[in-house]
Design an enzyme around this catalytic site. Structure first.
Site, mmCIF file in Angstrom:
data_model
loop_
_atom_site.group_PDB
_atom_site.id
_atom_site.type_symbol
_atom_site.label_atom_id
_atom_site.label_comp_id
_atom_site.label_asym_id
_atom_site.label_seq_id
_atom_site.Cartn_x
_atom_site.Cartn_y
_atom_site.Cartn_z
ATOM 1 N N HIS A 82 0.791 -1.268 -0.035
ATOM 2 C CA HIS A 82 0.185 -0.054 0.300
ATOM 3 C C HIS A 82 0.452 1.683 0.195
ATOM 4 C CE1 HIS A 82 -3.701 2.702 0.722
ATOM 5 N NE2 HIS A 82 -2.256 3.328 1.703
ATOM 6 N N ASP A 161 -15.258 2.135 6.609
ATOM 7 C CA ASP A 161 -13.914 3.858 6.023
ATOM 8 C C ASP A 161 -14.874 4.820 5.231
ATOM 9 O OD1 ASP A 161 -11.318 4.469 6.155
ATOM 10 O OD2 ASP A 161 -11.388 3.560 4.009
ATOM 11 N N ARG A 168 -14.956 12.521 7.300
ATOM 12 C CA ARG A 168 -13.644 13.480 7.232
ATOM 13 C C ARG A 168 -13.608 14.772 6.724
ATOM 14 N NH1 ARG A 168 -9.612 8.326 7.655
ATOM 15 N NH2 ARG A 168 -8.561 10.171 8.131
ATOM 16 N N SER A 183 -8.240 3.545 9.066
ATOM 17 C CA SER A 183 -8.639 3.863 7.241
ATOM 18 C C SER A 183 -7.714 3.167 6.892
ATOM 19 C CB SER A 183 -8.372 5.375 6.697
ATOM 20 O OG SER A 183 -9.110 5.028 5.821
ATOM 21 N N LYS A 187 -8.776 -1.190 6.017
ATOM 22 C CA LYS A 187 -9.024 -2.076 4.146
ATOM 23 C C LYS A 187 -7.497 -3.409 3.383
ATOM 24 C CE LYS A 187 -8.956 1.690 2.024
ATOM 25 N NZ LYS A 187 -9.160 3.035 3.598
#
Length: 444
Positions: A82, A161, A168, A183, A187
């Protein structure tokens, strides 16, 4: 249990219990807690923070709010990667087939981009015919058969999320390390991988502007992942200038193909080799990062990584001819160069300004409803430290619409800062977090 009491407790700086966090996530996901109360709690968290236990509880509750991917049907250690995002960040396009070519299965779910350019699935959709929506069975089958698949996240993956991030985004509570960490990691946990390599960007083109903030976020995410039983390592990498040369969807696919062909920009190649080697270490293929780099370099040079990318494109319905004939990718109707107005050395390239220019040309989204133009974007021709002569091309704009063009020209020209002396070389990776016992201490 009342939402009012939970908000008040966090506003006063007190620690929320696991039960209170679960109550909030369940209720908000189900629509039983209104946006105004969720927003109030987010603001209280923004100012009062969450400790590690609260952050981990929030992550686990969010990960369990929807579907969770079961990758147990795929043999071997499944490794995910990620990136926290930046300008020209097309590393997944290179890494997924490269690591798969080394025998490590990569079952990757990626999102769409909101900002400078599209996300990984937007970039892949610039390949004619490429399908990013596969059924869970087809997704697992493809990884079992060829070792790699990159698909769009399912609609019910971590719905908490999706709701919280949208809130947010409009309540000025995005830049909170506990909220960012939960967050991202919710995932990753729901996506089912056994091990995760995190590329945490820092600099003017990244969400985390300072190395210190990026390191704090990385340590938090590593610790959360380990608590969830995952192997996790984070690299803090530079985003003070665009990664590679291209910022734009088809343009980045073309650059990824060049990198998989053993060419490509040196910084993109180096970062992919570093990230990929850490993926191999976590998967147990190699014991040292240096050995992983050597193995992956060989796969690039012998064409195995490119062949795996071609195999993935074909398996997902894309035109495999783009691998050998990149001109089959979408191309802009017009190209325009931005030239240097003086002699000197490139002292800095403001990555965010290049990213904003690409978005204004149509390569990214201002809102989630915007449509991306896969052909447009910005290609820089100089990097920090390069010598420049007056009239030399600093960048090329790939244009399909003249709307915003004057501002785009101004942004790209202003992104390059020249000096009379060559600047010192920039570090590409500042640190690696996750191998030492102290690396998971989020209070460091």
């Amino acid at each position: 249990m009342r939402m009012y009491d939970i908000i008040l407790k966090k506003r006063q700086g007190l620690e929320l219990s696991t039960e209170e966090i679960n109550f909030f996530i369940r209720g908000y996901t189900a629509g039983e807690i209104p946006d105004y109360q969720a927003a109030a709690l987010l603001m209280a968290i923004f100012f009062q923070g969450l400790n590690f236990r609260e952050t981990a509880d929030l992550t686990v509750a969010m990960a369990g709010s929807g579907d969770q991917v079961d990758l147990s049907g795929i043999p071997g250690c499944k490794v995910d990667k990620h990136s926290t995002g930046g300008v020209g960040d097309k590393t997944t396009l290179v890494l997924a087939p490269l690591v798969a070519a080394a025998g490590v299965p990569v079952a990757k779910m990626s999102g769409r981009g909101l900002g400078h350019t599209g996300g990984t699935v937007d970039k892949l959709e610039s390949i004619p015919g490429f399908k990013v929506n596969l059924s869970p069975d087809d997704f697992i089958r493809q990884v079992r058969e060829i070792g790699v698949a990159i698909v769009a996240q399912t609609g019910n993956l971590v719905p908490a999320d999706k709701k919280l991030y949208a809130l947010r985004d409009v309540t000025a509570t995005v830049d909170s390390i506990p909220l960012i960490a939960s967050s991202v990691m919710s995932k990753k946990i729901a996506a089912g991988a056994d091990a995760i390599v995190l590329d945490v960007k820092t600099g003017n083109g990244a969400f985390m502007r300072s190395v210190e903030d990026a390191s704090a976020l990385a340590r938090t995410m590593v610790a959360i992942g380990r608590l969830a039983g995952k192997k996790v390592v984070a690299l803090i990498s530079d985003m003070e200038q665009p990664l590679g040369f291209a910022a734009g969807n088809a343009l980045e696919v073309r650059e990824a193909i060049e990198t998989l062909s053993g060419r490509g920009p040196s910084d993109l190649r180096e970062l992919c080799l570093l990230l990929g080697s850490h993926m191999l270490v976590l998967a147990g293929v190699t014991s040292r990062v240096e050995d992983g780099i050597k193995l992956l370099t060989g796969l690039l040079e012998r064409g195995h990584a490119l062949a795996k990318f071609r195999e993935m494109v074909q398996a997902q319905g894309g035109d495999p001819r783009v691998v050998d004939e990149p001109d089959r990718l979408p191309e802009a109707l017009q190209k325009e160069q931005v030239a240097a107005q003086e002699n000197g050395f490139v002292e800095a390239i403001h990555a965010e300004m290049i990213g904003r220019a690409a978005m204004l040309l149509g390569a990214g989204r201002k809102t989630r409803e915007d449509t991306i133009d896969p052909a447009v974007g910005v290609v820089v021709h100089k990097k920090v430290g390069d010598r420049v002569g007056r009239g030399d091309a600093l960048a090329t704009l790939h244009i399909n619409s003249r709307e915003n063009l004057a501002l785009v020209r101004q942004l790209v020209a202003g992104a390059f800062h020249l000096s009379t002396v060559a600047p010192p070389a920039r570090e590409l990776v500042y640190s690696v977090i996750g191998y030492g016992d102290n690396d998971t201490d989020i209070n460091q």
